[in-house]
Write a protein that holds these residues in place. Structure first.
Motif, PDB file in Angstrom:
ATOM      1  N   GLU A 199       0.930  -9.428   5.237  1.00 22.86           N
ATOM      2  CA  GLU A 199      -0.234  -8.839   4.542  1.00 22.86           C
ATOM      3  C   GLU A 199      -1.209  -8.257   5.557  1.00 22.86           C
ATOM      4  O   GLU A 199      -1.730  -7.149   5.402  1.00 22.86           O
ATOM      5  CB  GLU A 199      -0.962  -9.907   3.725  1.00 22.86           C
ATOM      6  CG  GLU A 199      -0.631  -9.847   2.253  1.00 22.86           C
ATOM      7  CD  GLU A 199      -1.250 -11.013   1.490  1.00 22.86           C
ATOM      8  OE1 GLU A 199      -2.377 -11.417   1.835  1.00 22.86           O
ATOM      9  OE2 GLU A 199      -0.573 -11.519   0.569  1.00 22.86           O
ATOM     10  N   ILE A 200      -1.471  -9.033   6.593  1.00 22.50           N
ATOM     11  CA  ILE A 200      -2.406  -8.568   7.620  1.00 22.50           C
ATOM     12  C   ILE A 200      -1.880  -7.321   8.293  1.00 22.50           C
ATOM     13  O   ILE A 200      -2.602  -6.344   8.482  1.00 22.50           O
ATOM     14  CB  ILE A 200      -2.635  -9.669   8.689  1.00 22.50           C
ATOM     15  CG1 ILE A 200      -3.319 -10.839   8.015  1.00 22.50           C
ATOM     16  CG2 ILE A 200      -3.419  -9.131   9.871  1.00 22.50           C
ATOM     17  CD1 ILE A 200      -4.162 -11.654   8.905  1.00 22.50           C
ATOM     18  N   LEU A 201      -0.590  -7.352   8.603  1.00 21.72           N
ATOM     19  CA  LEU A 201       0.000  -6.187   9.264  1.00 21.72           C
ATOM     20  C   LEU A 201      -0.158  -4.944   8.388  1.00 21.72           C
ATOM     21  O   LEU A 201      -0.548  -3.874   8.862  1.00 21.72           O
ATOM     22  CB  LEU A 201       1.474  -6.441   9.573  1.00 21.72           C
ATOM     23  CG  LEU A 201       2.153  -5.328  10.353  1.00 21.72           C
ATOM     24  CD1 LEU A 201       1.583  -5.212  11.752  1.00 21.72           C
ATOM     25  CD2 LEU A 201       3.660  -5.547  10.424  1.00 21.72           C
ATOM     26  N   ASN A 202       0.114  -5.107   7.084  1.00 17.63           N
ATOM     27  CA  ASN A 202      -0.024  -3.955   6.182  1.00 17.63           C
ATOM     28  C   ASN A 202      -1.429  -3.400   6.195  1.00 17.63           C
ATOM     29  O   ASN A 202      -1.641  -2.189   6.227  1.00 17.63           O
ATOM     30  CB  ASN A 202       0.335  -4.358   4.746  1.00 17.63           C
ATOM     31  CG  ASN A 202       1.833  -4.310   4.568  1.00 17.63           C
ATOM     32  OD1 ASN A 202       2.516  -3.676   5.378  1.00 17.63           O
ATOM     33  ND2 ASN A 202       2.338  -4.992   3.555  1.00 17.63           N
ATOM     34  N   GLU A 203      -2.370  -4.307   6.126  1.00 21.68           N
ATOM     35  CA  GLU A 203      -3.778  -3.905   6.130  1.00 21.68           C
ATOM     36  C   GLU A 203      -4.105  -3.098   7.398  1.00 21.68           C
ATOM     37  O   GLU A 203      -4.752  -2.057   7.356  1.00 21.68           O
ATOM     38  CB  GLU A 203      -4.620  -5.184   6.089  1.00 21.68           C
ATOM     39  CG  GLU A 203      -6.086  -4.982   5.846  1.00 21.68           C
ATOM     40  CD  GLU A 203      -6.406  -4.676   4.382  1.00 21.68           C
ATOM     41  OE1 GLU A 203      -7.502  -4.183   4.155  1.00 21.68           O
ATOM     42  OE2 GLU A 203      -5.549  -4.924   3.491  1.00 21.68           O
ATOM     43  N   LEU A 204      -3.602  -3.593   8.532  1.00 21.14           N
ATOM     44  CA  LEU A 204      -3.895  -2.937   9.813  1.00 21.14           C
ATOM     45  C   LEU A 204      -3.157  -1.596   9.930  1.00 21.14           C
ATOM     46  O   LEU A 204      -3.688  -0.629  10.456  1.00 21.14           O
ATOM     47  CB  LEU A 204      -3.513  -3.850  10.985  1.00 21.14           C
ATOM     48  CG  LEU A 204      -4.307  -5.154  11.055  1.00 21.14           C
ATOM     49  CD1 LEU A 204      -3.796  -6.048  12.176  1.00 21.14           C
ATOM     50  CD2 LEU A 204      -5.797  -4.876  11.249  1.00 21.14           C
ATOM     51  N   LEU A 205      -1.953  -1.569   9.371  1.00 21.41           N
ATOM     52  CA  LEU A 205      -1.207  -0.306   9.444  1.00 21.41           C
ATOM     53  C   LEU A 205      -1.806   0.751   8.513  1.00 21.41           C
ATOM     54  O   LEU A 205      -1.652   1.947   8.727  1.00 21.41           O
ATOM     55  CB  LEU A 205       0.275  -0.536   9.129  1.00 21.41           C
ATOM     56  CG  LEU A 205       1.031  -1.327  10.208  1.00 21.41           C
ATOM     57  CD1 LEU A 205       2.512  -1.436   9.853  1.00 21.41           C
ATOM     58  CD2 LEU A 205       0.869  -0.704  11.596  1.00 21.41           C
ATOM     59  N   LYS A 206      -2.515   0.268   7.479  1.00 19.38           N
ATOM     60  CA  LYS A 206      -3.210   1.224   6.601  1.00 19.38           C
ATOM     61  C   LYS A 206      -4.320   1.927   7.410  1.00 19.38           C
ATOM     62  O   LYS A 206      -4.514   3.138   7.313  1.00 19.38           O
ATOM     63  CB  LYS A 206      -3.810   0.497   5.393  1.00 19.38           C
ATOM     64  CG  LYS A 206      -3.470   1.209   4.101  1.00 19.38           C
ATOM     65  CD  LYS A 206      -3.709   0.406   2.854  1.00 19.38           C
ATOM     66  CE  LYS A 206      -5.163   0.046   2.615  1.00 19.38           C
ATOM     67  NZ  LYS A 206      -5.293  -1.228   1.912  1.00 19.38           N
ATOM     68  N   VAL A 207      -5.019   1.137   8.210  1.00 21.64           N
ATOM     69  CA  VAL A 207      -6.047   1.722   9.076  1.00 21.64           C
ATOM     70  C   VAL A 207      -5.399   2.718  10.038  1.00 21.64           C
ATOM     71  O   VAL A 207      -5.898   3.820  10.255  1.00 21.64           O
ATOM     72  CB  VAL A 207      -6.795   0.626   9.870  1.00 21.64           C
ATOM     73  CG1 VAL A 207      -7.742   1.242  10.887  1.00 21.64           C
ATOM     74  CG2 VAL A 207      -7.540  -0.298   8.921  1.00 21.64           C
TER      75      VAL A 207
END
Ligand SMILES: Nc1nc2c(ncn2[C@@H]2O[C@H](COP(=O)(O)OP(=O)(O)OP(=O)(O)O)[C@@H](O)[C@H]2O)c(=O)[nH]1
Ligand SMILES: [Mg+2]
Length: 465
Positions: A199-207
């Protein structure tokens, strides 16, 4: 040269463009703690002594103390700290334009021992240091002043309104939130609910993908700001000068039916869909014994290799020739080019097929007539397509080169987290790249400010900004 950081010095400069015989008024700007006392000292105001209160305008004369000569008739605008552009006391003397009056007013100001000449960008730098604007806004002022098309001005204005600052800060905030979550886990893993790393990775990759989008837009935006140099190249008499005249909507270049008319490079600036384009007319390239023409052709050849884009023109009334093919082969492979068949109005009479079979290229091709204007729109849109500026109208924000490089570096730092995640590394490994991305984004807006950064940015400004 490193500009001294926040300072109690008072500075002055001419803030408007100076040009002989031009400009009804010009503005001399004084900023700093002594601005008001200097203003009071050099501007003579008839009648009762006014209060010099903030945000008022006074009428008076700048005087030469020594012989009581009136140097100029002026209006004085007073803006006291912190309600001014720099955040300091500012006095603006609105005097007459042109060359002499404004220079004399500035000299009169600078004769005062408590003021010095402002360095390039120093007013804007003080505005940043005093928190009136951030770095992206200061850069936007420069870009707005330098804008050569309406779209470039709109993009600069969006940045001046804080568009880039808000966008970057929002992304940076998201990263800071995630970083604080991760840091908490590093210190108190057992006491906190577990984190889901994908989840965290997805959030960061969205940025990351938002940043990459900004980088993409910036590339197209750069064209709007910097413009393109487009060289018209071709054999003699094919109609290069006629095309330049048609696209510039004026008789800029000499046109005759004699091959070898154009002898020198000739530039004309046009705006296509908001993109400033410098069209360069060149001498028709051929073997010749004429010394002047030879020199002209050498310049054509130079333009052929230094332009951003080449428009290669041939004559449809005589069709694609061997000499055209030879010229086409001279275009360096890295330079995009557009092939133009000109004199389409004569082609029907000549009986040649619409797209001449002998053209051995799959290159973008448009047939036009410089005489009738046929095909002009197709030419414009093909040109914009080739330079990747086709959809510049859709861009709302455009980072400049400095900001773009930083955004791209921040995106790369975030990209490294994919590997960290795959390898199931502990949280402290995540925080390294995340912290780096946060720091880089801070450099865009100036949250992470250093003296070298300031110096690099403001040295590109000119005096008076
Ligand atoms: N009918 C017709 N004539 C054209 C057209 N374009 C140019 N011409 C004519 O072609 C001749 C050469 O035009 P120029 O624009 O001087 O050609 P150029 O390529 O600049 O020639 P150089 O400067 O000698 O290399 C002139 O007589 C023009 O009027 C066109 O689209 N249709
Ligand atoms: Mg010509």
């Amino acid at each position: 040269m490193v500009i001294p950081l926040p300072t109690d010095e008072t500075i002055a400069a001419i803030a408007t463009a100076i040009s002989p015989g031009q400009g009804g008024i010009a503005v001399v700007r004084i900023s700093g703690p002594k601005a008001l006392s200097i203003g009071k000292n050099i501007v003579y105001i008839a009648g009762k002594k006014p209060a010099w209160s903030s945000h008022t305008v006074l009428y008076g004369h700048v005087m030469n103390e020594e012989n009581n000569e009136r140097i100029d008739e002026v209006l004085v605008l007073i803006m006291k700290a912190p309600r001014s552009f720099t955040g300091e006391d500012i006095v603006e003397i609105h005097c007459h334009g042109g060359l002499i009056a404004v220079q004399r007013v500035l000299e009169r100001v600078l004769a005062h021992p408590e003021v010095r000449r402002a360095m390039p960008g120093e007013f804007s730098q003080r505005a940043v240091l005093n928190g009136r604007i951030d770095i992206t806004q200061a850069e936007a002022i420069n870009e707005l002043i330098g804008a050569r098309s309406k779209k470039a001005a709109q993009l600069a204005m969006a940045s001046l309104d804080g568009g880039i600052q808000r966008r970057i800060n929002a992304l940076r905030e998201t990263l800071i939130d995630q970083l604080s979550e991760l840091e908490a886990r590093v210190d108190f893993e057992d006491e906190l609910p577990p984190l889901n790393d994908s989840e965290i990775l997805n959030e960061l990759l969205k940025v990351r993908s938002d940043l990459l989008q900004l980088v993409e837009d910036a590339k197209r935006g750069a064209i709007v700001h910097q413009g393109l140099r487009v060289a018209l190249i071709g054999c003699p008499n094919v109609g290069k000068s006629s095309l330049l005249n048609r696209l510039s909507r004026r008789e800029r270049a000499i046109v005759t039916n004699l091959p070898g008319t154009t002898r020198d490079l000739l530039e004309s600036e046009i705006i296509l869909e908001g993109v400033p384009i410098t069209l360069i007319d060149t001498a028709g390239i051929r073997a010749t014994n004429d010394e002047i023409e030879k020199l002209g052709i050498a310049r054509s050849q130079e333009a052929l290799t230094s332009a951003d884009i080449v428009i290669m023109v041939f004559d449809l009334s005589i069709g694609w020739q061997k000499r055209d093919k030879e010229l086409l082969n001279q275009i360096p492979p890295e330079i995009p080019f557009l092939l133009i068949g000109n004199k389409a109005d004569l082609q029907d009479k000549s009986g040649l097929p619409k797209r001449n079979q002998n053209i051995e290229t799959k290159q973008a091709y448009v047939s036009v007539s410089a005489k009738t204007g046929e095909g002009e729109e197709a030419l414009a849109s093909s040109l914009l397509k080739i330079c990747g500026a086709y959809d510049t109208q859709g861009i709302q924000l455009a980072l400049n080169t400095r900001q773009r490089d930083l955004a791209s570096n921040a995106a790369s730092a975030l990209d490294r987290l994919k590997e960290v995640s795959t390898q199931k590394l502990p949280w402290d490994f995540w925080t390294i790249d995340l912290r780096e991305a946060i720091q880089i984004l801070g450099e865009i807006t100036g949250n992470e400010i250093t003296e070298t950064l300031l110096d690099r940015i403001f040295s590109r400004f000119c005096i008076g900004k």
